[in-house]
Design an enzyme around this catalytic site. Sequence first.
Site, PDB file in Angstrom:
ATOM      1  N   ASP A  30       0.649  -1.649  -0.093  1.00  0.00           N
ATOM      2  CA  ASP A  30       0.286  -0.293   0.192  1.00  0.00           C
ATOM      3  C   ASP A  30       0.638   1.080  -0.269  1.00  0.00           C
ATOM      4  O   ASP A  30       1.726   0.759   1.112  1.00  0.00           O
ATOM      5  CB  ASP A  30      -1.391  -0.254   1.139  1.00  0.00           C
ATOM      6  CG  ASP A  30      -0.728   0.194   3.076  1.00  0.00           C
ATOM      7  OD1 ASP A  30       0.208   1.591   3.446  1.00  0.00           O
ATOM      8  OD2 ASP A  30      -0.174  -0.812   3.278  1.00  0.00           O
ATOM      9  N   VAL A  31       0.087   2.347  -0.167  1.00  0.00           N
ATOM     10  CA  VAL A  31       1.013   3.792  -0.889  1.00  0.00           C
ATOM     11  C   VAL A  31       1.237   4.535   0.046  1.00  0.00           C
ATOM     12  O   VAL A  31       2.672   4.809   0.646  1.00  0.00           O
ATOM     13  CB  VAL A  31       0.195   4.697  -1.760  1.00  0.00           C
ATOM     14  CG1 VAL A  31       0.196   4.089  -2.609  1.00  0.00           C
ATOM     15  CG2 VAL A  31      -0.901   5.130  -0.998  1.00  0.00           C
ATOM     16  N   ASP A  32       0.719   3.780   1.520  1.00  0.00           N
ATOM     17  CA  ASP A  32       0.081   4.872   3.215  1.00  0.00           C
ATOM     18  C   ASP A  32       1.554   4.205   4.003  1.00  0.00           C
ATOM     19  O   ASP A  32       2.650   4.879   3.616  1.00  0.00           O
ATOM     20  CB  ASP A  32      -0.057   4.228   3.870  1.00  0.00           C
ATOM     21  CG  ASP A  32      -1.073   5.236   5.210  1.00  0.00           C
ATOM     22  OD1 ASP A  32      -0.474   6.773   4.524  1.00  0.00           O
ATOM     23  OD2 ASP A  32      -1.206   4.711   6.290  1.00  0.00           O
ATOM     24  N   ASP A  33       1.912   2.843   3.681  1.00  0.00           N
ATOM     25  CA  ASP A  33       3.494   2.252   4.510  1.00  0.00           C
ATOM     26  C   ASP A  33       4.670   2.861   3.742  1.00  0.00           C
ATOM     27  O   ASP A  33       5.776   2.783   4.161  1.00  0.00           O
ATOM     28  CB  ASP A  33       3.123   0.663   4.673  1.00  0.00           C
ATOM     29  CG  ASP A  33       1.232   0.457   5.316  1.00  0.00           C
ATOM     30  OD1 ASP A  33       2.094   0.888   7.162  1.00  0.00           O
ATOM     31  OD2 ASP A  33       0.927  -0.140   5.698  1.00  0.00           O
ATOM     32  N   ARG A 133      -1.174  16.453   6.392  1.00  0.00           N
ATOM     33  CA  ARG A 133      -0.694  15.223   5.435  1.00  0.00           C
ATOM     34  C   ARG A 133      -0.957  16.686   4.071  1.00  0.00           C
ATOM     35  O   ARG A 133       0.107  16.483   3.766  1.00  0.00           O
ATOM     36  CB  ARG A 133      -0.741  14.395   5.021  1.00  0.00           C
ATOM     37  CG  ARG A 133      -0.674  12.859   6.231  1.00  0.00           C
ATOM     38  CD  ARG A 133      -1.013  11.712   5.830  1.00  0.00           C
ATOM     39  NE  ARG A 133       0.111  11.009   6.027  1.00  0.00           N
ATOM     40  CZ  ARG A 133      -0.496   9.421   6.080  1.00  0.00           C
ATOM     41  NH1 ARG A 133      -1.319   8.778   5.403  1.00  0.00           N
ATOM     42  NH2 ARG A 133       0.800   8.607   5.706  1.00  0.00           N
TER      43      ARG A 133
END
Length: 170
Positions: A30-33, A133
């Site tokens: 995933d892009v978050d991690d 963010r």
Amino acid sequence: NALFSAGDYLARQQQFNGGWGYAEGVHQTDVDDTAYCVEFLRTLDPHRYRMTIARAERYMVRMQNPDGGFPTFKRGSSSEVAMTAAVINALAPNRDKYPQVFRRAVDYIIHNQQSDGTFEQSWSCAHSNAIFRALLAIQTLTVGLSQSERTAAERRAMSYLRLSQNDDGG
């Protein structure tokens, strides 16, 4: 050094597609991690982890949706403001390499701000996470975004934060 041990371990956990999953043994990236991993490795030693970071950057850039935003897990899924901002913040040191990615992503963020200054919350239950963010990501685009657009987005977000602050300062 314990931090390099952690960085080396983290680099070994990178998946074949260049991303990271949320836990050891998880293959769904995933892009978050991935964004958090890139920021940590870049801060620790950008030269030592340059190949790992480069693979992660390619992964993140490939995830951008046609609307300019980034989904969490799979390109083509719904874009999310917090995930979009996470990617832009992770790519920020190389913003000159990805001008269209940045422009489209920041446009997505700005156009998805609510009139009260908030953004969708994504994984967090706190509006302040997405606001932090998003505002940080907006600051990464120095070309192609008018000062008035930036200022208007910042004012709406800061107004929300001031109005929602608790008596204890939290």
